[in-house]
Scaffold this motif. Structure first.
Motif, mmCIF file in Angstrom:
data_model
loop_
_atom_site.group_PDB
_atom_site.id
_atom_site.type_symbol
_atom_site.label_atom_id
_atom_site.label_comp_id
_atom_site.label_asym_id
_atom_site.label_seq_id
_atom_site.Cartn_x
_atom_site.Cartn_y
_atom_site.Cartn_z
ATOM 1 N N LYS A 53 16.564 -28.370 -27.601
ATOM 2 C CA LYS A 53 16.238 -29.068 -26.357
ATOM 3 C C LYS A 53 14.916 -28.493 -25.881
ATOM 4 O O LYS A 53 14.801 -27.298 -25.639
ATOM 5 C CB LYS A 53 17.308 -28.838 -25.285
ATOM 6 C CG LYS A 53 18.709 -29.212 -25.709
ATOM 7 C CD LYS A 53 18.832 -30.693 -25.952
ATOM 8 C CE LYS A 53 20.264 -31.053 -26.297
ATOM 9 N NZ LYS A 53 20.386 -31.933 -27.415
ATOM 10 N N VAL A 60 10.618 -34.286 -21.542
ATOM 11 C CA VAL A 60 11.406 -33.982 -22.737
ATOM 12 C C VAL A 60 10.542 -34.226 -23.971
ATOM 13 O O VAL A 60 9.846 -35.230 -24.068
ATOM 14 C CB VAL A 60 12.682 -34.851 -22.792
ATOM 15 C CG1 VAL A 60 13.438 -34.641 -24.099
ATOM 16 C CG2 VAL A 60 13.573 -34.540 -21.593
ATOM 17 N N SER A 158 16.667 -23.758 -27.183
ATOM 18 C CA SER A 158 16.235 -24.416 -25.957
ATOM 19 C C SER A 158 14.933 -23.764 -25.475
ATOM 20 O O SER A 158 14.798 -22.549 -25.546
ATOM 21 C CB SER A 158 17.327 -24.267 -24.880
ATOM 22 O OG SER A 158 16.884 -24.777 -23.647
#
Length: 165
Positions: A53, A60, A158
């Motif tokens: 992520k 994003v 992440s």
């Protein structure tokens, strides 16, 4: 009567030391690769899990190699100056499993972007838009492999980058 849950055992100082040393090494390698334009799009994608992520300033970024490479290729020259880093194990180790813990790593510093990265001297003239900007980046690092007696290899699960101030 409710069941009393046992408190997890505190991390031994050796685990904290290993996490700290690993975080320092990770940051040195990661930001050196990021700041070198010939290495950035080739090496940085190798730091990420395929399911990572990634959020950059609220946007994003897809973790697949093609999307990440295109994102990285769009960056101007950069020079990161790290000021603080904090790293600690994220989940308690299960001694029976014998694996390395996931780590959370928080980095703060400043980053200079643009042509002024190439300027040298004590006080080269730069446009206001080329002044360093403060940033904060938080990583969750997941161990992916570890040979007995060796430092585990970590990949980014992440990443959240944000300009601050």
């Amino acid at each position: 009567m409710a069941a009393v849950s046992e408190k997890p055992a505190p991390w031994p100082s050796s685990a904290i030391d290993a996490a700290s040393h690993g975080a320092i090494a990770f940051c040195q390698i990661y930001y050196e690769a990021f700041d070198e334009p010939t290495r950035r799009s080739l090496e940085i994608p190798l730091f990420f899990l395929p399911t990572a992520k990634i959020v950059w300033n609220g946007n994003v970024v897809k973790p697949d190699a093609a999307s990440l490479t295109a994102f990285l290729d769009a960056f101007p020259l950069s020079r990161h100056d790290l000021q603080t880093l904090d790293c600690h194990p994220l989940k308690p180790l299960d001694p029976a499993a014998g694996g390395a813990p996931e780590l959370v790593l928080t980095v703060t510093g400043s980053v200079l972007n643009g042509p002024s990265v190439m300027k040298s001297g004590d006080a080269p003239p730069v446009e206001v838009s080329e002044h360093p900007r403060k940033f904060r980046e938080v990583f969750v690092l997941k161990p992916t492999e570890s040979a007995e007696g060796m430092q585990p290899k970590y990949l980014i699960q992440s990443s959240n980058f944000r300009f601050i101030g």
